[in-house]
Motif scaffolding. Structure first.
Motif, PDB file in Angstrom:
ATOM      1  N   PHE A  49       0.862  -1.177   0.000  1.00 13.59           N
ATOM      2  CA  PHE A  49       0.000   0.000   0.000  1.00 13.59           C
ATOM      3  C   PHE A  49       0.895   1.223   0.000  1.00 13.59           C
ATOM      4  O   PHE A  49       1.742   1.375   0.871  1.00 13.59           O
ATOM      5  CB  PHE A  49      -0.919   0.007   1.224  1.00 13.59           C
ATOM      6  CG  PHE A  49      -1.905  -1.123   1.216  1.00 13.59           C
ATOM      7  CD1 PHE A  49      -3.121  -0.991   0.578  1.00 13.59           C
ATOM      8  CD2 PHE A  49      -1.599  -2.329   1.830  1.00 13.59           C
ATOM      9  CE1 PHE A  49      -4.026  -2.035   0.553  1.00 13.59           C
ATOM     10  CE2 PHE A  49      -2.495  -3.381   1.809  1.00 13.59           C
ATOM     11  CZ  PHE A  49      -3.717  -3.237   1.168  1.00 13.59           C
ATOM     12  N   TYR A  51       0.981   5.349  -0.008  1.00 13.59           N
ATOM     13  CA  TYR A  51       0.161   6.504   0.372  1.00 13.59           C
ATOM     14  C   TYR A  51       0.829   7.804  -0.059  1.00 13.59           C
ATOM     15  O   TYR A  51       2.026   7.987   0.129  1.00 13.59           O
ATOM     16  CB  TYR A  51      -0.027   6.548   1.893  1.00 13.59           C
ATOM     17  CG  TYR A  51      -0.677   5.327   2.477  1.00 13.59           C
ATOM     18  CD1 TYR A  51      -2.061   5.273   2.642  1.00 13.59           C
ATOM     19  CD2 TYR A  51       0.081   4.229   2.864  1.00 13.59           C
ATOM     20  CE1 TYR A  51      -2.659   4.154   3.185  1.00 13.59           C
ATOM     21  CE2 TYR A  51      -0.519   3.098   3.408  1.00 13.59           C
ATOM     22  CZ  TYR A  51      -1.894   3.066   3.565  1.00 13.59           C
ATOM     23  OH  TYR A  51      -2.489   1.958   4.090  1.00 13.59           O
ATOM     24  N   CYS A  56      -4.527   6.281  -1.338  1.00 13.42           N
ATOM     25  CA  CYS A  56      -3.841   5.014  -1.093  1.00 13.42           C
ATOM     26  C   CYS A  56      -3.937   4.163  -2.355  1.00 13.42           C
ATOM     27  O   CYS A  56      -5.007   4.048  -2.944  1.00 13.42           O
ATOM     28  CB  CYS A  56      -4.494   4.295   0.086  1.00 13.42           C
ATOM     29  SG  CYS A  56      -3.816   2.651   0.376  1.00 13.42           S
TER      30      CYS A  56
END
Length: 108
Positions: A49, A51, A56
């Motif tokens: 993931f 960000y 995201c």
């Protein structure tokens, strides 16, 4: 379960949270501190993931090298990013492939 915890808490932040396209632009390369020492123990299929201020983005580990991983995100996302791709934070999570392989080993 211990590996899941290790990966969930593992994050890359700041100046190190940078990915670069491979020559084919099909994947992004991310240098991962400690990978050569197996800390963290990243496997093919693990989720990543990334960000930034825009949100995201979920991707997957497709190849593990000595000091870097090769990642894929959606094709649209991959084509929209220009190298280097900078993020605020990158986190790893254990993927289903790793869980399946672990259970298969226990069943054999």
């Amino acid at each position: 379960a211990a590996e899941t915890f290790e990966l969930q808490k593992y994050a890359i932040v700041g100046d190190k949270a940078v990915m670069r396209h491979t020559p084919s632009r099909e994947m992004l390369r991310l240098d991962v501190p400690g990978l050569a020492e197996k800390r963290p123990s990243v496997r093919i299929g693990d989720k990543i993931f990334a960000y930034d201020k825009g949100g995201c983005y979920e991707g997957f580990v497709h190849q593990v090298e000595e000091k870097a991983v090769l990642l894929k995100f959606s094709k649209k996302r991959m084509m929209g990013w220009n190298s280097p791709v900078r993020f605020d934070r990158i986190e790893f999570k254990l993927g289903r492939t790793g869980i399946r392989v672990t259970h298969q080993g226990l069943d054999d």
